[in-house]
Design a protein around this motif. Structure first.
Motif, short mmCIF file in Angstrom:
data_model
loop_
_atom_site.label_atom_id
_atom_site.label_comp_id
_atom_site.label_asym_id
_atom_site.label_seq_id
_atom_site.Cartn_x
_atom_site.Cartn_y
_atom_site.Cartn_z
N PHE A 1 90.60 69.39 5.71
CA PHE A 1 90.85 70.44 4.72
C PHE A 1 91.98 70.10 3.76
CE2 PHE A 1 87.63 73.05 6.27
CZ PHE A 1 87.49 74.14 5.41
N ALA A 2 92.87 69.18 4.14
CA ALA A 2 93.91 68.75 3.19
C ALA A 2 93.25 68.20 1.94
CB ALA A 2 94.79 67.68 3.84
N ALA A 3 92.17 67.42 2.13
CA ALA A 3 91.47 66.83 0.98
C ALA A 3 90.50 67.80 0.33
CB ALA A 3 90.72 65.58 1.44
N ILE A 4 89.69 68.50 1.15
CA ILE A 4 88.59 69.31 0.61
C ILE A 4 89.08 70.55 -0.12
CG2 ILE A 4 86.55 70.66 1.29
CD1 ILE A 4 86.19 67.57 1.23
N THR A 5 90.22 71.11 0.27
CA THR A 5 90.76 72.30 -0.44
C THR A 5 90.96 72.01 -1.92
OG1 THR A 5 91.87 73.06 1.57
CG2 THR A 5 92.67 73.97 -0.50
N TYR A 6 91.36 70.77 -2.24
CA TYR A 6 91.68 70.41 -3.64
C TYR A 6 90.61 69.51 -4.26
CZ TYR A 6 95.94 72.51 -2.10
OH TYR A 6 96.85 73.41 -1.58
N ILE A 7 89.38 69.64 -3.73
CA ILE A 7 88.29 68.78 -4.19
C ILE A 7 87.94 69.03 -5.66
CG2 ILE A 7 86.31 70.26 -3.55
CD1 ILE A 7 86.55 66.60 -2.67
N ALA A 8 88.01 70.29 -6.11
CA ALA A 8 87.62 70.61 -7.50
C ALA A 8 88.53 69.92 -8.51
CB ALA A 8 87.57 72.11 -7.71
N PRO A 9 89.88 70.13 -8.46
CA PRO A 9 90.72 69.43 -9.44
C PRO A 9 90.69 67.90 -9.27
CG PRO A 9 92.07 70.58 -7.80
CD PRO A 9 90.66 71.04 -7.62
N MET A 10 90.55 67.43 -8.02
CA MET A 10 90.52 65.99 -7.78
C MET A 10 89.30 65.35 -8.43
SD MET A 10 90.69 63.94 -4.12
CE MET A 10 91.44 65.33 -3.29
N LEU B 1 78.77 68.46 -4.99
CA LEU B 1 79.64 67.62 -4.16
C LEU B 1 79.94 68.32 -2.83
CD1 LEU B 1 82.10 66.33 -6.91
CD2 LEU B 1 80.47 64.94 -5.63
N LEU B 2 80.08 69.64 -2.89
CA LEU B 2 80.31 70.42 -1.66
C LEU B 2 79.05 70.46 -0.79
CD1 LEU B 2 82.54 73.34 -2.98
CD2 LEU B 2 83.22 71.52 -1.41
N VAL B 3 77.86 70.40 -1.43
CA VAL B 3 76.61 70.29 -0.67
C VAL B 3 76.59 68.96 0.08
CG1 VAL B 3 74.10 70.06 -0.83
CG2 VAL B 3 75.27 71.84 -2.14
N LEU B 4 77.02 67.87 -0.59
CA LEU B 4 77.12 66.56 0.07
C LEU B 4 78.06 66.63 1.27
CD1 LEU B 4 77.41 63.83 -2.73
CD2 LEU B 4 75.59 64.09 -1.04
N PHE B 5 79.19 67.30 1.07
CA PHE B 5 80.15 67.50 2.16
C PHE B 5 79.48 68.25 3.31
CE2 PHE B 5 83.45 70.42 3.98
CZ PHE B 5 84.21 69.46 4.63
N GLY B 6 78.71 69.29 2.98
CA GLY B 6 78.00 70.08 3.99
C GLY B 6 76.95 69.26 4.73
N THR C 1 82.32 59.12 -0.19
CA THR C 1 83.50 59.42 0.65
C THR C 1 83.51 60.88 1.09
OG1 THR C 1 84.74 57.75 -0.59
CG2 THR C 1 86.01 59.22 0.80
N ILE C 2 83.15 61.78 0.18
CA ILE C 2 83.13 63.22 0.51
C ILE C 2 82.15 63.49 1.65
CG2 ILE C 2 82.40 65.49 -0.36
CD1 ILE C 2 83.65 64.57 -3.09
N ALA C 3 80.95 62.85 1.59
CA ALA C 3 79.96 63.02 2.66
C ALA C 3 80.51 62.47 3.98
CB ALA C 3 78.66 62.32 2.29
N LEU C 4 81.19 61.32 3.92
CA LEU C 4 81.77 60.70 5.12
C LEU C 4 82.85 61.58 5.74
CD1 LEU C 4 82.07 56.89 4.23
CD2 LEU C 4 80.70 57.92 6.06
N ILE C 5 83.68 62.20 4.90
CA ILE C 5 84.74 63.08 5.41
C ILE C 5 84.12 64.27 6.15
CG2 ILE C 5 86.58 64.70 4.74
CD1 ILE C 5 87.24 62.73 2.44
N GLY C 6 83.04 64.83 5.58
CA GLY C 6 82.33 65.92 6.25
C GLY C 6 81.77 65.48 7.59
N ALA C 7 81.15 64.28 7.61
CA ALA C 7 80.53 63.77 8.84
C ALA C 7 81.56 63.47 9.92
CB ALA C 7 79.72 62.52 8.52
N LEU C 8 82.60 62.74 9.57
CA LEU C 8 83.61 62.35 10.55
C LEU C 8 84.43 63.55 11.01
CD1 LEU C 8 84.73 59.01 8.86
CD2 LEU C 8 83.49 59.23 11.03
N GLY C 9 84.74 64.46 10.08
CA GLY C 9 85.50 65.65 10.43
C GLY C 9 84.77 66.51 11.44
N PHE C 10 83.47 66.76 11.20
CA PHE C 10 82.73 67.63 12.09
C PHE C 10 82.22 66.92 13.34
CE2 PHE C 10 82.67 71.91 10.66
CZ PHE C 10 82.01 72.61 11.67
#
Length: 402
Positions: free
Chosen positions: A216-225, A240-245, A294-303
């Protein structure tokens, strides 16, 4: 997997949708009530804090209630909170609605994890927990984008009315499909509280706070990033959030499958890889394709860490796992709140929009250190014969013993 898990997954889908859909609807809600975006952000913060407080509170209140009935009562609370949000005449009333809905969140997943694990054979417990959490992950792929689209086109109140209807569907499913499960005899609140004297339970919860906090440190600020650094258009953030999901869905199922085979090694791999990927995100954020992967990988590894961490708590809090299980759900939200705050601090310090990724990497690495420490303590205690873990599922499956 029994059909009862589908009913739990539907409830989880509704809860996941209401938790995250508000982020995409903040401008509409703020405009309707005439408040600023930061003030509207209290609807996110209030929900997270409600989960942290509600998880132990609702579980303690439900200690004398059979688990099936408690799950139904929690869905009723969830429905009431979302209906209140849908019809709220003022911002303060909507905030109350959000908090009411959030009170059901932690206890539902906590008690639901215990019920899911009891519905299957011992070697399928983590997979059953993952099946319930699939509802939460699919909410990020389907529920949140659709809810956001509905809110932006028809009105945000309709979104919350639909979420309340999902709650009704979950309630009916639990009533029809989940078998009656009497509370274990002789388990009282003091037994549930005694689990927190176990260092392994506390270590597992600390891993939850730090490990998922890294995400969540990364994903909270995904829009401005993504808009300022990667160069994506504002409208691309939803996809991009769908990819994360999608990453979350895959990681959750893989985490559940492998946690039943080798729980601690699964945690080492997922937390270690998560720390590396978050650190790399500071570089890949500058390229659109690399950032999306990377966003998809963060979702996968995080969950991938969620089913093993939840099962680790259930294993260690043997005999009275319900309160510990619910508090661990609160720990996920505590991690979300903590990491979002730390990410905001490094951005405010002028370190740039990619700086939260370093915060996330450090949190995930700290969780990995705790996992190694936890396993070392467990091996030491096993040698001295001082601790007996219920079923010893985790130990039996750790390659060290093979």
């Amino acid at each position: 997997m029994p059909l009862a898990l589908l009913a739990l997954a539907i409830g989880a889908f509704g809860i996941g949708t209401t938790e995250f859909v508000i982020m995409g609807l903040l401008p509409e809600v703020a405009g309707d009530f005439g408040v600023s975006i930061p003030t509207a952000g209290l609807l996110v913060t209030g929900y997270a804090l409600g989960v942290v407080i509600g998880a132990p509170l609702m579980t303690v209140l439900g200690t004398k209630v059979p688990r099936k009935r408690m799950l139904m009562l929690l869905m009723g609370l969830f429905i009431a909170g979302n209906l209140l949000s849908a019809v709220a005449p003022a911002f303060g009333v909507m905030l109350i609605g959000r908090v009411v809905a959030s009170l059901a969140h932690g206890a539902f997943f906590g008690i639901g994890s215990v019920v899911a694990a009891e519905l299957v054979a011992p070697h399928k417990k983590a997979g059953a927990i993952a099946m319930m959490f699939t509802g939460l992950t699919v909410a990020n792929v389907v529920g949140v984008p659709v809810g956001t689209l509905v809110g932006q086109t028809v009105g945000w109140r309709v979104t919350f009315a639909v979420v309340a209807a999902l709650g009704v569907l979950g309630l009916v499913g639990i009533a029809k499909l989940v078998p009656d499960m009497p509370r274990p005899e002789g388990v009282h609140l003091r037994h549930e509280l005694a689990a927190f004297k176990n260092a392994q339970v506390l270590l597992a919860m600390a891993m939850t706070v730090l490990g998922f906090g890294g995400v969540f440190a990364a994903i909270t600020y995904i829009a401005p990033m993504m808009t300022h650094i990667a160069g994506f258009a504002d409208g691309s953030v939803t996809w991009l959030l769908v990819l994360f999901g999608l990453g979350m869905v895959g990681g959750n199922l893989v985490g559940g499958k492998f946690a039943d085979r080798a729980l601690m090694p699964m945690l080492y791999v997922s937390l270690g890889a998560l720390a590396v990927v978050l650190a790399l995100f500071t570089l890949t954020a500058h390229n659109k394709i690399a950032a999306a992967v990377t966003i998809a990988l963060i979702g996968a590894l995080g969950f991938a860490t969620v089913p093993p961490l939840q099962k680790r708590v259930l294993d260690q809090a043997h005999g009275a796992p319900t309160l510990a299980s619910a508090v661990n759900i609160g720990a996920f939200n505590l991690g979300n709140a903590l990491s979002a705050w730390l990410g905001g601090i490094v951005i405010a310090a002028g370190l740039g929009y990619t700086a939260p990724n370093w915060v996330g990497a450090a949190l995930a690495a700290a969780a990995l250190v705790l996992a190694v420490l936890s396993a070392a303590l467990e091996r030491r205690d096993a040698r001295h014969g001082t601790v007996t873990v219920s079923g010893s599922h985790a130990e039996q499956r750790t390659p060290v013993h093979h």
